[in-house]
Design a protein around this motif. Structure first.
Motif, mmCIF file in Angstrom:
data_model
loop_
_atom_site.group_PDB
_atom_site.id
_atom_site.type_symbol
_atom_site.label_atom_id
_atom_site.label_comp_id
_atom_site.label_asym_id
_atom_site.label_seq_id
_atom_site.Cartn_x
_atom_site.Cartn_y
_atom_site.Cartn_z
ATOM 1 N N GLU A 46 1.554 92.817 49.470
ATOM 2 C CA GLU A 46 2.432 93.832 49.138
ATOM 3 C C GLU A 46 2.436 94.470 47.465
ATOM 4 N N ARG A 102 10.158 94.303 69.236
ATOM 5 C CA ARG A 102 10.950 95.122 68.559
ATOM 6 C C ARG A 102 12.342 94.773 69.458
ATOM 7 N N TYR A 134 2.504 95.269 53.440
ATOM 8 C CA TYR A 134 3.515 96.315 53.314
ATOM 9 C C TYR A 134 2.303 97.723 52.555
ATOM 10 N N ASN A 142 1.691 87.761 69.572
ATOM 11 C CA ASN A 142 1.974 86.368 68.757
ATOM 12 C C ASN A 142 2.056 86.298 70.118
#
Ligand code: C2E
Ligand code: CA
Ligand code: CA
Ligand code: CA
Length: 280
Positions: free
Chosen positions: A240, A62, A259, A118
């Motif tokens: 999800e 991030r 999630y 990654n």
């Protein structure tokens, strides 16, 4: 002169479009992001579908800049690949993720806890890449078997012969290799057989309708079966809904992330999440 300093001269050219201005601005800020401590990692747990145990986390980078706010990796990673900054960023991600994982291993007593990192195609092609991996392991004291590098199928197949050499070298080190977004690219069984991969990460596009669409369910089932036949572990991405998790259990998929299990969290939140689970 697209790369290098040549473009600086064009900075005030009135014809330059807004998109390019934005990229130039972003590039300028990104160059200072590491030293200014603007990069940080979130981690998403990867869970054993049958026991619910956290076996690993995936590191997701991030970038928070005072002027630009929070910038998504989908936005700045491609830019960093173009300018070559990806090597420095990638090195920082590797080192930070390995160090953090070693710390969690000490705190939880689980010395098998793994980290998925990654790696972009450009980063992987760099001659120093294997040395970067070795250095991150050495600095952190993390066992090579606890590090798994994620590459997309597309990036593995680019420059196949040099990629193979690097993959073989990493495999000899004992580092795991995961094929990211499996099924989304140019899946070729011919190449898959040759790749020294140890893990398949099933693209979330197939997981999305796993519980509502028979074709998607058939594809996921086939990938899991093939993975087992090839001796690969399978991880379902983007889970999800709990119905999807149930289907994955039925299909004997080993691991899942998404999630429904846990979103990507900062390191402190992950520590709390893992200890909370252990106490259950
Ligand atoms: P990816 O490797 O396929 O990572 C999974 C993305 O899906 C992450 O987005 C994650 O936050 C998101 N995700 C997780 N669970 C769910 C879910 O249940 N549903 C949905 N819809 N999404 C979910 P993120 O963090 O924005 O990362 C986007 C992409 O940026 C990654 O895709 C990866 O290709 C790249 N990336 C992230 N971190 C790094 C890095 O450190 N190095 C490199 N080279 N690329 C990175
Ligand atoms: Ca990934
Ligand atoms: Ca993925
Ligand atoms: Ca992706």
């Amino acid at each position: 002169a697209k790369k290098g300093g040549g473009n600086r001269v064009e900075r005030y050219c009135p014809e330059m479009n807004a998109e390019m201005m934005h990229r130039l601005e972003m590039d300028g800020y990104l160059r200072k992001a590491i030293e200014e401590n603007e990069l940080f990692l979130c981690y998403q747990p990867i869970v054993d579908v049958h026991t619910g145990a956290v076996i690993a986390t995936e590191a997701l980078v991030r970038w928070r800049n005072p002027k630009l706010g929070l910038v998504r990796p989908d936005e700045f990673i491609p830019l960093a690949e173009e300018t070559g900054l990806i090597h420095e960023i990638g090195r920082w991600v590797l080192q930070t993720a390995c160090r953090q994982t070693k710390q969690w291993q000490r705190e939880t007593g689980n010395d098998k806890l793994a980290i998925f990192v990654n790696v972009s195609a450009v980063q992987f092609q760099h001659e120093r890449f294997v040395d970067d991996v070795k250095q991150a392991l050495k600095q952190s004291n993390l066992l090579p078997s606890c590090l798994r590098l994620e590459l997309t199928e597309h990036s593995m197949l680019r420059h196949l012969s040099s990629t193979m050499r690097t993959l073989d070298e990493l495999k000899r080190l004992g580092v795991g290799i995961a094929v990211d977004d499996f099924g989304s690219g140019y899946s070729s069984f011919h190449y898959l057989k040759q790749l020294p991969a140890t893990i398949l990460k099933i693209d979330r596009a197939f997981i999305e309708r796993l519980h509502t669409n028979a074709s998607d369910a058939a594809i996921v089932k086939a990938i899991i079966t093939m993975g087992r036949g090839l001796g690969l572990e399978t991880i379902a991405e983007g889970v999800e809904a709990l119905e999807q998790l149930e289907r994955l259990r039925d299909l004997q998929c080993s691991y899942a992330q998404g999630y429904a299990l846990c979103p990507p969290l900062v390191a402190e939140e992950i520590a709390a999440y893992m200890t909370g689970r252990q106490m259950n």
